[in-house]
Scaffold this active site. Structure first.
Site, PDB file in Angstrom:
ATOM      1  N   HIS A   1      49.056  11.808  11.092  1.00  0.00           N
ATOM      2  CA  HIS A   1      48.130  12.128  10.003  1.00  0.00           C
ATOM      3  C   HIS A   1      47.218  13.269  10.447  1.00  0.00           C
ATOM      4  CE1 HIS A   1      44.050  11.425   8.109  1.00  0.00           C
ATOM      5  NE2 HIS A   1      44.807  11.582   7.042  1.00  0.00           N
TER       6      HIS A   1
ATOM      7  N   HIS B   1      40.947  20.563   7.373  1.00  0.00           N
ATOM      8  CA  HIS B   1      40.575  19.391   6.584  1.00  0.00           C
ATOM      9  C   HIS B   1      39.586  19.853   5.524  1.00  0.00           C
ATOM     10  CE1 HIS B   1      39.398  14.857   6.518  1.00  0.00           C
ATOM     11  NE2 HIS B   1      40.266  15.180   5.575  1.00  0.00           N
TER      12      HIS B   1
END
Length: 507
Positions: free
Chosen positions: A181, A226
């Site tokens: 992830h 992110h």
């Protein structure tokens, strides 16, 4: 003399104990008692003295090396192994009392899944012959040799094998996929650096599904970071170059690129351009035979030789999070397509695994919290398991895990979810569970959904607490913790075995 002297010296090095015996090739009862304590088996003094007398064939009150060896073979026998030998001997038509034939041993190992052919069994026995000097094990096997078979390195509850041993020709949906992830992050989810190097590290640790969070970057160059955080940015292109270079150096099986796509259409076109230019024929786009009834196998997507003798790597399926508008160029190279989460969950709640006519390449991606609710509902669980016989589900950590901690993967595996994505930069217990699971098939990134059973028989050569060489012989017991598919833990403790850390038995 030299054999026994070498034994004494090796024991001195291992235990730190000093033996005052002479270099006469013999051991007294006192010396053997010291050895017994150092090797952590606590036979009662009377029993040890009786064994000493039994093996002192010339009544010299000392044991020569061969006598000492036969005594240790006797001590090393385990009740659980003796009982196993007796049960196997009952099934044999030609076994002598206390012995198994080569054919008996082969049948036993074959039932355990350790061997296929008699020559495999013979090879294992020959290997043991080389490590057990002077012990005849072919063609007949006694309890001691059977014990050596059970305690050899290859016979573990989870066989940690360097080579791929499982069937790799089943559809991808039948495998757990080693998955990462936010692969690009080096630390937490809010302020850490992003690095293409993290893809190399993940791939070299057996990861076969990496994530790329794609956003519009400056000068028309898509970037990865992110989104809406202070994490640093790297270019999409450098990540694809890294995947091209390291995607198959550790394992030849397919790499899945999980694309979280937030880019505008022009930058999606640039993403497609880079993947086509850099990955080339490595991109798997399907076989073009219409509806996809079943996913291809890892074996079918391995590196293969093309007609022009160049290596063609199937870089595996791309999965997208669908933005408002999707580039046609990017759509053409997407194989695993993201389905509608809400519609799929509604189907599960109705007891329908999937709509009729749905292609196997359709999948869903769910956060840990939503999936946990599904996995703990008994009525829903069977439906979700049925879904996973044909389709992929990807699960990922909750957004609240800003420190990059991981969730327990067991509930997801327990319902058959294949792509259980974890933060590889956090070496916590869930990461270690994932690492342990994928060790069973050569760490190739794909593991068949298993059937497992555990039974405790015995232990051997247990150390004293803290590796201490001093103190009394230990009274061992074993605590086994099983992590259930619903996330709960079940703990079982064996009985205590008094004065025996050398070869305690619980059977």
């Amino acid at each position: 003399v030299d054999e026994l002297h070498t034994l004494k010296k090796s024991l001195e090095r291992c235990t730190g104990a000093k033996y005052k015996g002479k270099r006469d090739g013999k051991l007294s009862l006192t010396e053997i008692q010291v050895l017994a304590n150092q090797m952590n088996f606590g036979l009662p003094p009377k029993r040890l003295a009786a064994l000493f007398k039994e093996h002192d064939l010339d009544n010299s009150k000392h044991l020569e090396f061969t006598e000492y060896k036969t005594l240790m073979l006797e001590v090393n026998k385990t009740l659980a192994v003796e009982q196993l030998l007796q049960s196997l001997a009952k099934k044999s038509s030609d076994a002598k009392p206390g012995l198994l034939s080569l054919d008996d041993v082969h049948k036993f190992l074959k039932e355990q899944g350790d061997v296929k052919k008699p020559e495999d069994t013979r090879a294992i026995l020959n290997k043991l012959t080389n490590s057990i000097a002077g012990v005849k094990i072919d063609p007949e096997t006694d309890a001691y040799v059977l014990q050596c078979l059970l305690t050899r390195d290859e016979n573990t509850a989870i066989p940690l094998k360097e080579e791929v041993t499982q069937d790799m020709t089943q559809p991808l949906a039948h495998y757990f996929v080693n998955s990462s992830h936010n692969t690009y992050l080096t630390g937490d989810q809010l302020t850490s650096n992003s690095s293409a190097e993290m893809y190399r590290i993940a791939l070299e640790h057996g990861c076969k599904c990496v994530e790329l969070d794609c956003w519009d970057g400056p000068k028309g160059e898509p970037c990865i970071y992110h989104g809406h955080t202070m994490t640093s940015k790297i270019t999409f292109k450098e990540v694809i170059v890294t995947i091209k270079e390291y995607g198959f150096t550790y394992s030849p099986y397919p790499v899945i690129l999980s694309l979280e796509n937030h880019c505008s259409v022009p930058q999606q076109d640039r993403m497609a351009q880079y993947m086509i230019e850099i990955l080339g024929d490595a991109i798997y786009r399907g076989d073009g035979d219409g509806l996809v009834d079943a996913l291809p196998s890892p074996e079918a997507l391995k590196n293969k030789e093309s007609d022009d003798e160049e290596t063609e790597k199937k870089e595996a399926e791309k999965k997208k999070e669908k933005p408002p508008t999707v580039s046609a160029a990017l759509s053409e190279i997407i194989y695993l397509s993201a389905g509608n989460k809400k519609k799929q969950q509604a189907l599960w709640e109705e007891g329908t695994p999937v709509l009729a006519g749905s292609e196997a390449c359709q999948m869903v991606s769910l956060a840990e919290g939503k999936f946990k609710k599904l996995s703990t509902n008994a009525a829903l669980k069977k439906t979700v398991i049925d879904y996973h016989t044909r389709h992929f589900t990807r699960t990922y950590p909750a957004g609240t895990r800003v420190n990059s901690s991981n969730y327990n993967p067991m509930p997801m595996w327990g319902t058959g979810s294949q792509v259980v994505a974890l933060n590889f930069q956090s070496l916590d217990t869930p990461y270690r569970l994932n690492s342990a699971l994928h060790k069973v098939n050569g760490n190739c990134g794909y593991v068949l959904k298993p059937e497992t059973m555990l039974k405790i028989l015995s232990a051997h050569h247990l150390p004293k607490p803290g590796q201490s060489q001093k103190g009394e012989v230990i009274d061992p017991y074993i605590i086994v913790t099983l992590m259930k598919s619903n996330g709960e833990e079940s703990t079982m403790t064996t009985k205590t075995v008094s004065d025996n850390g050398y070869n305690p038995s619980w059977n």
